[in-house]
Design a protein around this motif. Structure first.
Motif, short mmCIF file in Angstrom:
data_model
loop_
_atom_site.label_atom_id
_atom_site.label_comp_id
_atom_site.label_asym_id
_atom_site.label_seq_id
_atom_site.Cartn_x
_atom_site.Cartn_y
_atom_site.Cartn_z
N GLU A 174 -113.23 113.80 105.96
CA GLU A 174 -111.99 113.12 106.36
C GLU A 174 -110.94 114.15 106.77
O GLU A 174 -110.76 115.17 106.10
CB GLU A 174 -111.44 112.29 105.20
CG GLU A 174 -112.34 111.16 104.72
CD GLU A 174 -112.24 109.93 105.61
OE1 GLU A 174 -111.41 109.91 106.53
OE2 GLU A 174 -113.02 108.97 105.36
N PHE A 182 -108.53 107.09 96.91
CA PHE A 182 -108.70 106.08 97.97
C PHE A 182 -109.44 106.67 99.17
O PHE A 182 -110.39 106.08 99.67
CB PHE A 182 -107.35 105.52 98.42
CG PHE A 182 -107.50 104.58 99.58
CD1 PHE A 182 -107.86 103.26 99.37
CD2 PHE A 182 -107.36 105.02 100.90
CE1 PHE A 182 -108.08 102.40 100.43
CE2 PHE A 182 -107.56 104.15 101.97
CZ PHE A 182 -107.92 102.84 101.73
N ARG A 183 -108.99 107.81 99.64
CA ARG A 183 -109.67 108.43 100.79
C ARG A 183 -110.06 109.84 100.41
O ARG A 183 -109.24 110.73 100.31
CB ARG A 183 -108.76 108.45 102.03
CG ARG A 183 -109.51 108.94 103.27
CD ARG A 183 -108.70 108.81 104.54
NE ARG A 183 -108.32 107.45 104.85
CZ ARG A 183 -109.17 106.50 105.28
NH1 ARG A 183 -110.45 106.78 105.46
NH2 ARG A 183 -108.73 105.29 105.53
N GLN A 189 -120.81 104.75 97.36
CA GLN A 189 -120.82 103.41 97.96
C GLN A 189 -121.80 102.52 97.21
O GLN A 189 -122.81 103.00 96.67
CB GLN A 189 -121.27 103.50 99.42
CG GLN A 189 -120.24 104.14 100.33
CD GLN A 189 -120.69 104.14 101.77
OE1 GLN A 189 -121.84 104.45 102.06
NE2 GLN A 189 -119.80 103.79 102.68
N GLU A 258 -113.56 96.85 100.75
CA GLU A 258 -114.98 96.63 101.08
C GLU A 258 -115.05 96.07 102.50
O GLU A 258 -114.18 95.31 102.92
CB GLU A 258 -115.57 95.62 100.09
CG GLU A 258 -116.94 95.11 100.48
CD GLU A 258 -117.72 94.48 99.33
OE1 GLU A 258 -117.24 94.49 98.18
OE2 GLU A 258 -118.83 93.99 99.61
N ALA A 314 -119.23 98.41 99.71
CA ALA A 314 -118.02 98.61 98.89
C ALA A 314 -117.94 100.05 98.41
O ALA A 314 -118.95 100.68 98.13
CB ALA A 314 -118.07 97.67 97.68
P1 ATP Z 1 -111.64 103.34 106.49
O1 ATP Z 1 -111.33 102.50 107.70
O2 ATP Z 1 -110.70 103.11 105.34
O3 ATP Z 1 -111.86 104.79 106.82
P2 ATP Z 1 -114.34 102.57 106.86
O4 ATP Z 1 -114.18 101.28 107.61
O5 ATP Z 1 -114.67 103.79 107.63
O6 ATP Z 1 -113.05 102.82 105.94
P3 ATP Z 1 -116.89 101.86 105.89
O7 ATP Z 1 -117.61 102.77 106.81
O8 ATP Z 1 -116.91 100.40 106.18
O9 ATP Z 1 -115.39 102.36 105.72
O10 ATP Z 1 -117.42 102.15 104.42
C1 ATP Z 1 -117.58 101.13 103.45
C2 ATP Z 1 -116.72 101.38 102.23
O11 ATP Z 1 -116.85 102.72 101.77
C3 ATP Z 1 -115.22 101.20 102.50
O12 ATP Z 1 -114.85 99.85 102.41
C4 ATP Z 1 -114.63 102.02 101.38
O13 ATP Z 1 -114.54 101.26 100.18
C5 ATP Z 1 -115.63 103.15 101.19
N1 ATP Z 1 -115.14 104.37 101.85
C6 ATP Z 1 -115.26 104.70 103.15
N2 ATP Z 1 -114.70 105.88 103.40
C7 ATP Z 1 -114.20 106.33 102.22
C8 ATP Z 1 -113.50 107.51 101.81
N3 ATP Z 1 -113.25 108.49 102.66
N4 ATP Z 1 -113.14 107.62 100.51
C9 ATP Z 1 -113.43 106.65 99.61
N5 ATP Z 1 -114.09 105.52 99.94
C10 ATP Z 1 -114.48 105.35 101.22
#
Ligand code: ATP
Length: 448
Positions: A174, A182-183, A189, A258, A314
């Motif tokens: 990231e 959170f990020r 997952q 999620e 999720a």
């Molecule tokens: P965002 O838009 O917030 O970057 P995303 O749409 O890329 O998320 P997905 O690829 O749908 O996320 O991933 C499924 C789940 O994995 C997300 O709903 C989130 O709960 C988790 N997730 C994704 N990226 C991260 C991260 N960098 N840190 C923590 N959890 C994450």
């Protein structure tokens, strides 16, 4: 958020990773209580999606992933974020998250043009490091569910509809990790790939959205703080026909907890050989060199069908943050004081019960407390703690703050009549019951 972060550190839920060397951005470690809470959340998911159903099988696949898998999944080409650098303070940001084209750190407008930045981590495999020896750390757990599709079908004889569930680490480099867990760059997952007959996918999509919403509610993440976001077509991921995000009111704002996507036949089609005779609905990549046909044969027509897949995905870490945020309360007491309490659902609580002898080091009381601990531990409901601190008030406060639903006090009356005092975390009410009634009481509390 600051209060929650402070509690997490003080009580041993979550620590910054590599802290004694100054930390590494976007990485966190789960401490003695955090690991229990996280495991309990994962277990609750596994129970709901695997144990309580007969149409879902589990999987635990490798993290290191062959580049071919992520080439044909589309991740090599599309798993990018637009990146801009601030030329004045050298900080780096996601272009789509900048407000009014200003650097959030120094306010400068002297920014580079956005350029794509691939989020996947690479590492080399084996002793020689060259262009052919690298592998990716998986950016989602989903892909090795697809690559194992045939193995699972062949070993379990599953028919459509059926699912494969997996919990595990995923890695994304990231650009701006933030907002505590959170990020982050390394996270977990909980993903289900639920394979269905094309044409039934829209209905299954709705079913899974409702089911997942209810599940979060059962974990104490109230529906009042959850919202559904139907992702507009121009924001959909490359594999998705439709996506509904479950958004939660995190302390820093409303964000995704999620995502539930209809991934169509994109992934199974992309990873299959002989795509031409598979009658694929979506535009998958060509020239695949995989040796598998990831399809099922219709028992009547004998035609090969590539199932559509509904994916509830999720984040464990975002889940832990949501659960903690919902449970965290500071209450005013009648004597004017306050108490901090985590009103966690009992099945998620890191410690299920604390057994406290009234007097520290009194061997008679400690022996009874220790036997109660052993007996309750045998129920395998989770961790039971013997709290030999000798300070009941302090123990109650500590266990309120870490969310222990039940405190059990062994006192001098216990020596006479084998009864103990139990104290409820949420109501703070105390009552006496017989030691012989404890197991049933705890079972009812944790399981229901
Ligand atoms: P965002 O838009 O917030 O970057 P995303 O749409 O890329 O998320 P997905 O690829 O749908 O996320 O991933 C499924 C789940 O994995 C997300 O709903 C989130 O709960 C988790 N997730 C994704 N990226 C991260 C991260 N960098 N840190 C923590 N959890 C994450």
């Amino acid at each position: 958020m600051d209060e929650l972060v402070a509690l997490c550190k003080r009580r041993g839920f979550i620590f910054q990773s590599n802290e004694i060397y100054g930390g590494l951005q976007g990485l966190y470690d789960y401490g003695p209580l955090g690991v229990e809470l996280k495991n309990n959340l994962k277990q609750a998911w596994w129970k709901d999606l695997v144990f309580d159903r007969d149409d879902v099988e589990g999987l635990d696949a490798s993290i290191l992933t062959k580049p071919d898998v992520l080439k044909f999944s589309g991740h090599e080409d599309t798993f990018t974020d637009p990146l801009v650098d601030c030329k004045d303070c050298n900080s780096r940001w996601r272009a789509d998250q900048l407000k009014s084209n200003k650097c959030p750190s120094c306010g400068s407008k002297n920014l580079t043009d956005p350029r794509p930045f691939n989020l996947m981590f690479k590492t080399s495999v084996g002793p020689v490091e060259d262009n052919n020896s690298f592998a990716y750390l998986r950016p989602e757990t989903a892909q090795n569910i697809f690559t194992n599709f045939k193995n699972v079908i062949d070993s379990t004889s599953k028919q459509l509809p059926f699912g494969i569930a997996q919990i595990g680490k995923a890695f994304r480099n990231e650009i701006t990790p933030r907002n505590f867990v959170f990020r982050v760059r390394e996270f977990e997952q909980m993903e289900l790939e639920f394979f269905v007959t094309p044409g039934t996918d829209d209905q299954w999509h709705e079913t899974w959205v409702n089911s997942r919403l209810n599940w979060w509610d059962q974990q104490g993440v109230s529906k009042d703080n959850l919202e559904l976001y139907r992702v507009p077509e121009n924001e959909l991921a490359h594999y998705s026909k439709a996506t509904v995000d479950i958004m939660y009111k995190f302390p820093h704002g409303l964000e995704e907890l999620e995502g539930i996507a209809n991934r169509t036949d994109f992934d199974l089609g992309s990873h299959s050989k002989n795509q031409a005779d598979l009658n694929l609905q979506s535009n998958v990549l060509e020239n695949n060199e995989s040796n598998a046909r990831l399809a099922v044969q219709d028992p009547e027509t004998k035609k090969w069908i590539v199932p559509y897949v509904i994916e509830p995905s999720a984040g464990v870490d975002r889940g832990v943050l949501a659960v903690l945020n919902e449970a965290y309360n500071v209450e005013e007491l009648s004597d004017g004081k306050t108490r901090t309490v985590l009103n966690l659902k009992p099945h998620l609580a890191p410690i299920k019960a604390a057994v406290i002898p009234l007097k520290k080091n009194n061997s008679e009381l400690v022996n009874i407390a220790s036997n109660i601990k052993k007996d309750l531990q045998r129920l395998r409901l989770g961790r039971i703690l013997l709290e030999n601190s000798g300070n009941i008030g302090k123990s109650y406060r500590r266990h309120d703050e870490i969310g222990t639903p039940l405190c059990i006090t062994v006192d001098f009356e216990t020596l006479e009549d084998n009864s103990i005092t139990i104290r409820d975390r949420d109501t703070m009410q105390q009552k006496r019951i017989a030691i012989s009634e404890l197991s049933k009481f705890l079972e009812d509390l944790i399981i229901n």
